[in-house]
Design a protein around this motif. Structure first.
Motif, PDB file in Angstrom:
ATOM      1  N   LEU A   1      -8.604  -0.152  -4.602  1.00 58.61           N
ATOM      2  CA  LEU A   1      -8.924   1.239  -4.282  1.00 58.61           C
ATOM      3  C   LEU A   1     -10.192   1.313  -3.440  1.00 58.61           C
ATOM      4  N   GLY A   2     -10.299   2.352  -2.652  1.00 64.52           N
ATOM      5  CA  GLY A   2     -11.547   2.681  -1.975  1.00 64.52           C
ATOM      6  C   GLY A   2     -12.059   1.599  -1.035  1.00 64.52           C
ATOM      7  N   GLU A   3     -13.379   1.410  -1.060  1.00 66.95           N
ATOM      8  CA  GLU A   3     -14.019   0.465  -0.143  1.00 66.95           C
ATOM      9  C   GLU A   3     -13.571  -0.971  -0.381  1.00 66.95           C
TER      10      GLU A   3
ATOM     11  N   LEU B   1      -9.552   9.677  -3.489  1.00 68.78           N
ATOM     12  CA  LEU B   1      -8.796   8.490  -3.092  1.00 68.78           C
ATOM     13  C   LEU B   1      -7.326   8.872  -2.961  1.00 68.78           C
ATOM     14  N   ARG B   2      -6.713   8.427  -1.865  1.00 70.70           N
ATOM     15  CA  ARG B   2      -5.333   8.826  -1.600  1.00 70.70           C
ATOM     16  C   ARG B   2      -4.358   7.673  -1.504  1.00 70.70           C
ATOM     17  N   THR B   3      -4.879   6.446  -1.505  1.00 72.02           N
ATOM     18  CA  THR B   3      -3.983   5.294  -1.426  1.00 72.02           C
ATOM     19  C   THR B   3      -4.414   4.229  -2.423  1.00 72.02           C
ATOM     20  N   VAL B   4      -3.475   3.374  -2.747  1.00 72.23           N
ATOM     21  CA  VAL B   4      -3.731   2.196  -3.576  1.00 72.23           C
ATOM     22  C   VAL B   4      -2.948   1.044  -2.947  1.00 72.23           C
TER      23      VAL B   4
ATOM     24  N   GLN C   1     -10.665  -1.906  -1.391  1.00 71.64           N
ATOM     25  CA  GLN C   1      -9.336  -1.967  -0.782  1.00 71.64           C
ATOM     26  C   GLN C   1      -9.469  -2.230   0.716  1.00 71.64           C
ATOM     27  N   ARG C   2     -10.294  -1.439   1.389  1.00 68.18           N
ATOM     28  CA  ARG C   2     -10.498  -1.587   2.837  1.00 68.18           C
ATOM     29  C   ARG C   2     -11.034  -2.980   3.171  1.00 68.18           C
TER      30      ARG C   2
ATOM     31  N   THR D   1       0.855  -1.189   0.000  1.00 65.18           N
ATOM     32  CA  THR D   1       0.000   0.000   0.000  1.00 65.18           C
ATOM     33  C   THR D   1       0.886   1.232   0.000  1.00 65.18           C
TER      34      THR D   1
ATOM     35  N   GLU E   1      -5.914   6.201   6.433  1.00 62.17           N
ATOM     36  CA  GLU E   1      -6.975   7.199   6.215  1.00 62.17           C
ATOM     37  C   GLU E   1      -6.418   8.438   5.579  1.00 62.17           C
TER      38      GLU E   1
ATOM     39  N   PHE F   1      -9.510   9.551 -10.020  1.00 60.74           N
ATOM     40  CA  PHE F   1     -10.100   9.015  -8.799  1.00 60.74           C
ATOM     41  C   PHE F   1     -10.051  10.056  -7.682  1.00 60.74           C
TER      42      PHE F   1
END
Length: 97
Positions: A78-80, A37-40, A82-83, A26, A97, A34
């Motif tokens: 990405l996004g949800e 969104l701040r992470t991949v 990813q989580r 990550t 976050e 996107f």
């Protein structure tokens, strides 16, 4: 644009892939496509069939694999999604976050 990743983190991800593991990495990332969104998370594997099987457990399609000639093919999470996947994989430390 990728940033916030250390060389040793990238090398560990590559080594895990070379050793036949499904590897997670990550990092911070910005892309105008996107917003918000701040992470991949890159989930890589050397064996494309194994990587596709892993992805299918989470509803990821094999055509979403970024196939790379250098052997570091991967999914981008990405996004949800990813989580959700990081939580199910027990990798909460990679949820930023």
């Amino acid at each position: 644009m990728a940033f916030g990743i250390k060389k040793q983190e990238l090398q560990a991800w590559k080594t895990d892939i070379e050793n036949g593991k499904i590897a997670f990495l990550t990092h911070y990332w910005l892309d105008d496509r996107f917003p918000g969104l701040r992470t991949v998370t890159k989930v890589g594997g050397r064996d494309l069939k194994e990587l596709a099987r892993w992805g299918s457990r989470y509803g990821l399609k094999s055509e979403w694999i970024h196939i790379r000639t250098d052997g570091y093919s991967h999914f981008d999470l990405l996004g949800e999604k990813q989580r959700e996947i990081l939580q199910k994989e027990g990798l909460e430390d990679q949820i930023w976050e």
